[in-house]
Write a protein that holds these residues in place. Structure first.
Motif, PDB file in Angstrom:
ATOM      1  N   TYR A 159       6.277   5.993  -7.370  1.00  0.00           N
ATOM      2  CA  TYR A 159       7.708   6.255  -7.364  1.00  0.00           C
ATOM      3  C   TYR A 159       8.491   5.044  -7.866  1.00  0.00           C
ATOM      4  CZ  TYR A 159       6.737  10.215  -4.246  1.00  0.00           C
ATOM      5  OH  TYR A 159       6.276  11.381  -3.700  1.00  0.00           O
TER       6      TYR A 159
ATOM      7  N   TYR B 152      19.257   2.334  -8.965  1.00  0.00           N
ATOM      8  CA  TYR B 152      20.458   2.439  -8.152  1.00  0.00           C
ATOM      9  C   TYR B 152      21.556   1.592  -8.788  1.00  0.00           C
ATOM     10  CZ  TYR B 152      17.349   4.021  -4.379  1.00  0.00           C
ATOM     11  OH  TYR B 152      16.426   4.702  -3.622  1.00  0.00           O
TER      12      TYR B 152
ATOM     13  N   GLN C 213      21.933   6.370  -6.004  1.00  0.00           N
ATOM     14  CA  GLN C 213      20.770   6.554  -6.865  1.00  0.00           C
ATOM     15  C   GLN C 213      21.186   7.179  -8.193  1.00  0.00           C
ATOM     16  OE1 GLN C 213      17.633   9.523  -5.947  1.00  0.00           O
ATOM     17  NE2 GLN C 213      16.265   7.767  -5.776  1.00  0.00           N
TER      18      GLN C 213
ATOM     19  N   HIS D  16       8.190   2.429  -4.804  1.00  0.00           N
ATOM     20  CA  HIS D  16       7.479   2.570  -3.544  1.00  0.00           C
ATOM     21  C   HIS D  16       6.248   3.452  -3.749  1.00  0.00           C
ATOM     22  CE1 HIS D  16      10.005   6.256  -3.269  1.00  0.00           C
ATOM     23  NE2 HIS D  16       9.067   6.734  -2.480  1.00  0.00           N
TER      24      HIS D  16
ATOM     25  N   GLY E 160       3.515   6.347  -2.391  1.00  0.00           N
ATOM     26  CA  GLY E 160       3.610   7.576  -1.620  1.00  0.00           C
ATOM     27  C   GLY E 160       2.959   7.445  -0.256  1.00  0.00           C
ATOM     28  N   SER E 161       2.096   6.426  -0.079  1.00  0.00           N
ATOM     29  CA  SER E 161       1.367   6.321   1.180  1.00  0.00           C
ATOM     30  C   SER E 161       2.202   5.695   2.293  1.00  0.00           C
ATOM     31  CB  SER E 161       0.078   5.529   0.978  1.00  0.00           C
ATOM     32  OG  SER E 161       0.371   4.268   0.397  1.00  0.00           O
ATOM     33  N   THR E 162       2.792   4.533   2.039  1.00  0.00           N
ATOM     34  CA  THR E 162       3.570   3.870   3.104  1.00  0.00           C
ATOM     35  C   THR E 162       5.068   4.143   2.980  1.00  0.00           C
ATOM     36  OG1 THR E 162       3.986   1.807   1.905  1.00  0.00           O
ATOM     37  CG2 THR E 162       1.910   1.976   3.133  1.00  0.00           C
ATOM     38  N   GLY E 163       5.509   4.418   1.779  1.00  0.00           N
ATOM     39  CA  GLY E 163       6.938   4.622   1.565  1.00  0.00           C
ATOM     40  C   GLY E 163       7.751   3.348   1.590  1.00  0.00           C
ATOM     41  N   GLU E 164       7.094   2.190   1.673  1.00  0.00           N
ATOM     42  CA  GLU E 164       7.846   0.936   1.712  1.00  0.00           C
ATOM     43  C   GLU E 164       8.479   0.678   0.359  1.00  0.00           C
ATOM     44  OE1 GLU E 164       5.639  -2.515   2.817  1.00  0.00           O
ATOM     45  OE2 GLU E 164       7.440  -3.767   2.992  1.00  0.00           O
ATOM     46  N   LEU E 165       9.786   0.390   0.394  1.00  0.00           N
ATOM     47  CA  LEU E 165      10.576   0.241  -0.815  1.00  0.00           C
ATOM     48  C   LEU E 165      10.652  -1.231  -1.211  1.00  0.00           C
ATOM     49  CD1 LEU E 165      12.240   2.210  -2.567  1.00  0.00           C
ATOM     50  CD2 LEU E 165      14.181   1.739  -1.102  1.00  0.00           C
TER      51      LEU E 165
ATOM     52  N   PHE F 117      12.465  -3.844  -4.069  1.00  0.00           N
ATOM     53  CA  PHE F 117      13.567  -3.920  -5.021  1.00  0.00           C
ATOM     54  C   PHE F 117      13.400  -5.064  -6.005  1.00  0.00           C
ATOM     55  CE2 PHE F 117      16.981  -1.001  -4.028  1.00  0.00           C
ATOM     56  CZ  PHE F 117      16.625  -0.544  -2.768  1.00  0.00           C
ATOM     57  N   GLY F 118      13.929  -4.851  -7.200  1.00  0.00           N
ATOM     58  CA  GLY F 118      14.095  -5.949  -8.138  1.00  0.00           C
ATOM     59  C   GLY F 118      15.269  -6.819  -7.723  1.00  0.00           C
TER      60      GLY F 118
END
Lengths: 112, 112
Positions: free
Chosen positions: A31, A35, A45, A94, A96-101, A103-104
């Motif tokens: 993913y 933004y 977004q 991020h 798909g497993s942890t969903g941790e985002l 950022f640049g």
């Protein structure tokens, strides 16, 4: 080191002059998203991508284009920038497993 | 409509105090909740990530809790310092449509 890299970090341009903001991640994330952040409006977004060749509109897609030809890259294209696109832009990724985002660092764009 | 709300929008506290920042979300079907810190004009730094199966996460002086049934998360900062002054944002990753929704943040000012 896990990171999301976007360039340029700062850009001043004029109305109508096409520009591209690049974004690259080294974490093999499926993913990726873009933004924009404006005072009082928070993070909104623009576009997101769930994998290569799969993109979809976010909340404020007008005036922007994206492409996802490779998993690591997700460039944001402003075909004909206008002053209302002056903003601070962030790319994020991020898994798909942890969903941790992640950022640049952000790209501050000014359109005159 | 899924929403994430952070109240108050701004908070000033004397140095050394313990404080709690609040984040509420309308849809309890979340995958995870993530807290970020943002300094003015800078990028978002991830502080803590709480998966839906967890109740809390700790990192140093920070502790984040998650109560899905009540739609709330809190970020507890112990022994606040002037260097903690920043905007704190929470983001909820929604199961329903795979979207990440951001709050507008709480601007924290620690008074020396």
């Amino acid at each position: 080191e896990a990171q999301v890299t976007q360039n340029p970090r700062y850009l001043i341009t004029v109305t109508g002059k096409k520009l591209t903001v690049t974004c690259s991640q080294n974490m093999n994330h499926e993913y990726m998203s873009w933004y924009r952040q404006d005072p009082g409006l928070g993070l909104r977004q623009i576009y997101y991508s769930m994998n290569v060749e799969v993109t979809d509109k976010g909340d404020v897609p007008e005036g922007y284009k994206v492409s996802r030809k490779e998993k690591r890259n997700f460039p944001l294209i402003l075909e004909s920038p206008s002053p209302n696109q002056t903003s601070l832009y962030f790319c994020a990724s991020h898994s798909g497993s942890t969903g941790e985002l992640f950022f640049g660092e952000g790209s501050r764009l000014t359109v005159l | 409509k899924q929403e994430v709300t952070q109240i108050p929008a701004a908070l000033s506290v004397p140095e050394g105090e313990n404080l709690v920042l609040n984040c509420s979300f309308t849809d309890s079907a979340i995958y995870n909740l993530q807290w970020f810190r943002q300094d003015p004009g800078k990028g978002l730094t991830s502080l803590l990530l709480i998966q839906s199966s967890q109740r809390e996460q700790t990192s140093g002086r920070l502790n984040a809790s998650l109560d899905k049934s009540s739609g709330r998360s809190t970020l507890y900062i112990a022994a606040s310092q002037p260097g903690d002054s920043a905007t704190y944002l929470c983001a909820a990753y929604m199961n329903r449509d795979d979207k990440i929704i951001f709050g507008k943040g709480t601007r924290l000012h620690i008074l020396p």
